[in-house]
Design an enzyme around this catalytic site. Structure first.
Site, PDB file in Angstrom:
ATOM      1  N   GLY A  55      -9.522   4.868  10.023  1.00 48.36           N
ATOM      2  CA  GLY A  55      -8.199   5.287  10.486  1.00 48.36           C
ATOM      3  C   GLY A  55      -7.124   4.492   9.776  1.00 48.36           C
ATOM      4  N   SER A  56      -5.984   4.376  10.411  1.00 48.62           N
ATOM      5  CA  SER A  56      -4.846   3.741   9.747  1.00 48.62           C
ATOM      6  C   SER A  56      -4.986   2.213   9.717  1.00 48.62           C
ATOM      7  CB  SER A  56      -3.557   4.111  10.480  1.00 48.62           C
ATOM      8  OG  SER A  56      -3.597   3.578  11.778  1.00 48.62           O
ATOM      9  N   CYS A  80      -7.628   9.836   2.684  1.00 44.48           N
ATOM     10  CA  CYS A  80      -7.266   8.438   2.374  1.00 44.48           C
ATOM     11  C   CYS A  80      -7.309   8.153   0.886  1.00 44.48           C
ATOM     12  CB  CYS A  80      -8.222   7.504   3.107  1.00 44.48           C
ATOM     13  SG  CYS A  80      -9.942   7.917   2.826  1.00 44.48           S
ATOM     14  N   GLU A 129     -12.587   1.134   7.587  1.00 42.49           N
ATOM     15  CA  GLU A 129     -12.223   2.033   6.484  1.00 42.49           C
ATOM     16  C   GLU A 129     -10.803   2.492   6.754  1.00 42.49           C
ATOM     17  OE1 GLU A 129     -13.937   2.594   3.907  1.00 42.49           O
ATOM     18  OE2 GLU A 129     -16.049   2.333   4.393  1.00 42.49           O
ATOM     19  N   GLY A 172      -6.419  -0.368  12.536  1.00 44.98           N
ATOM     20  CA  GLY A 172      -7.523  -1.224  12.073  1.00 44.98           C
ATOM     21  C   GLY A 172      -7.249  -2.687  12.394  1.00 44.98           C
ATOM     22  N   LYS A 197      -2.728   0.089  10.555  1.00 39.02           N
ATOM     23  CA  LYS A 197      -2.147  -0.490  11.776  1.00 39.02           C
ATOM     24  C   LYS A 197      -3.193  -0.560  12.902  1.00 39.02           C
ATOM     25  CE  LYS A 197       1.554   0.711  14.858  1.00 39.02           C
ATOM     26  NZ  LYS A 197       1.994   1.983  15.330  1.00 39.02           N
TER      27      LYS A 197
END
Ligand code: NAP
Length: 483
Positions: free
Chosen positions: A225-226, A279, A245, A230, A228
């Site tokens: 995910g993003s 991504c 990731e 993460g 932020k």
């Protein structure tokens, strides 16, 4: 229709409220999902913990057999799953069918891979010792996945390799693609996978996802995910094993000696897949100023083939973006660039769309270092062109964004391109290919210390990440001992 959670082999409505599932295709309500709470997560984690020995103790051949059953069940429902995926996500049906096929393939490949991953015998200095390294599962694995490839990324990165490695899993998918996750679990239900080994909890990330991360019985977390989110997960997970990731922002580099026509074709073919919501998508193209005009023209000639429209029409290349947030980010990044002097090359066709999520493909030229299109992840259907004059400026541009996931280099001089690729500190680098080219067995992931996360997913890399080595050392005694 209520798309339910699947916990310990049973369908659950959960303990929380319900939420409508609204299609970005036409704004239609296509069903409801339950919003799971920490109690639902607790139920699922405890079920996984109680059953984990069942998969841990299976031979890898038994696990492979079950993974093949899941693959068969997914293939059997390919059309049905793909239609729901398109309706819930917005991606073209042709791409949705491909994603479901990749999902089935992920289970088959993980089953194949695990069968041939041998254990090691480690040489010892002492001739009366024998050291064996076995790969064993990490235990209860929490998986939190994004909406861009709701089935493909969750299966390829985590669920298939995680089961192959012998873990029990609790999966919290992105809230906005939970209906298709629930339908996928019907495929799992048909197989011999014991109850409690794979559980689906539907709920908001900061509630259900967070409860999974902090639960005392989850030993590892796999998150895509993003950046932020993460970072939040990393800080909440304490000493647990965490695979992150995260986001990416290219770049793609077009040298002065590149085959411009080939570069333009590759980028236009790749940049608008999944409406750029990948991504590893192109995100920004750093082009030598001597070839930038020709490159921009070549992109413009090709962009007309990107047909935006009804994702159920098989001739559509790009459907709506998944959510209003993505549409707003694209608009915001383009506005920021235009205010600072960039030029939008592509034309809007002025058509009325059923929802605000239909974002036309955009090419922006004269993007510079300080613009959001250069420094941030846009995650939408856009190709920003950043012109550079020499190597120093190129390096400065590369370093002006914190992401280090995937990049690409276009040059006719492959030795030069390879040398440059080797100097780039990215998770992976493509030469004469767009940055989002990937096959499921190729290791993917960010460079440690960057905003793109760390760890590797894909094929054998995922199985290694989702397992750990246990070393057993045997000491020879008595008559078996050599003097
Ligand atoms: P996101 O907002 O970070 O959400 C990802 C997942 O995390 C969702 O399931 C979300 O739940 C959940 N979540 C949110 N807050 C949480 C919290 N506090 N604790 C636990 N879970 C939480 O990212 P996204 O917008 O879905 O996905 C796009 C991002 O993913 C992009 O940055 C993209 O680059 C990245 N991505 C990376 C890769 C890769 O391989 N590196 C692949 C695909 C995507 P909700 O749905 O309820 O918000």
């Amino acid at each position: 229709m209520l798309y339910k959670m699947y916990i310990n082999g049973e369908w659950h409505k959960g303990n929380g409220e319900e939420q409508n599932v609204v299609s970005p295709v036409n704004g239609e309500v296509i069903g409801q999902i339950p919003l799971g709470t920490a109690e639902d997560v607790d139920l699922a984690v405890k079920a996984a913990d109680a059953s984990k020995h069942l998969i841990e103790n299976m031979t890898v051949f038994e696990r492979a057999e079950i993974l093949n059953q899941i693959a068969d069940a997914v293939s059997k429902r390919q059309q049905e799953l793909a239609e729901l995926l398109t309706r819930e996500h917005g991606k073209p049906i042709t791409e949705a069918l491909g994603e479901v096929a990749t999902t089935a393939q992920a289970f088959r490949e993980a089953g194949e891979q695990i069968k041939w991953m041998n254990s090691e015998i480690i040489p010892t200095r002492d001739k009366n010792k024998r050291a064996f390294a076995y790969r064993r599962p990490k235990g209860v694995y929490g998986v939190i996945s994004p909406w861009n490839f709701p089935l493909g990324s969750a299966s390829t990165y985590y669920i298939a390799p995680g089961l192959a490695a012998g873990n029990a899993i609790v999966w919290v998918p992105a809230t906005s693609t939970s209906a298709v996750a629930s339908e996928f679990m019907k495929c799992v239900e048909e197989t011999d996978l014991p109850k409690g080994i794979l559980n689906l909890v539907i709920g908001r990330g900061p509630v259900a996802g967070d409860a999974l991360v902090v639960h005392e019985r989850t030993s590892a977390i796999g998150f895509t995910g993003s950046t932020k989110t993460g970072e939040i997960i990393h800080s909440r997970a304490g000493a647990k094993s965490v695979l992150l990731e995260l986001g990416g922002n290219g770049p793609t580099i077009v040298f002065e000696d590149a085959d411009i026509e080939h570069a333009a074709t590759s980028l236009v073919d790749a940049s608008f897949v999944n409406a750029g919501q990948i991504c590893t998508s192109t995100e920004r193209v750093l082009v030598h100023e001597s070839v930038a005009d020709g490159f921009a023209e070549a992109l413009m000639e090709r962009i007309e083939n990107i047909k935006l429209g009804d994702p159920f029409d098989e001739t559509t290349v790009m459907g709506p973006v998944h959510n209003a947030n993505t549409a707003e980010t694209v608009a915001d990044h383009v506005k920021d660039a235009v205010i600072k002097g960039a030029k939008v090359l592509s034309k809007t066709c002025g058509q009325e769309w059923p929802t605000e999520m239909y974002v036309e493909p955009v090419i922006v030229d004269y993007v510079t270092k300080e613009m959001k299109l250069n420094t941030e992840e846009t995650f939408g259907p856009i190709i920003p062109i950043v012109r550079y004059k020499d190597k120093d400026e190129l390096i400065e541009l590369i370093e002006s964004s914190p992401y280090r996931l995937s990049s690409a280099v276009f040059s006719r001089n492959t030795e030069k391109a390879l040398k440059f690729a080797e100097s780039l500190k990215f998770g992976f680098v493509h030469i004469n290919e767009a940055s989002n080219y990937w096959e499921t067995q190729i290791p993917a992931g960010g460079t440690a210390g960057s905003a793109s996360g760390y760890g590797r997913s894909g094929g054998r890399a995922s199985i290694e990440e989702m397992s750990e080595v246990c070393t057993v050392i045997l000491s020879m005694t008595g008559e078996n001992k050599d003097e």
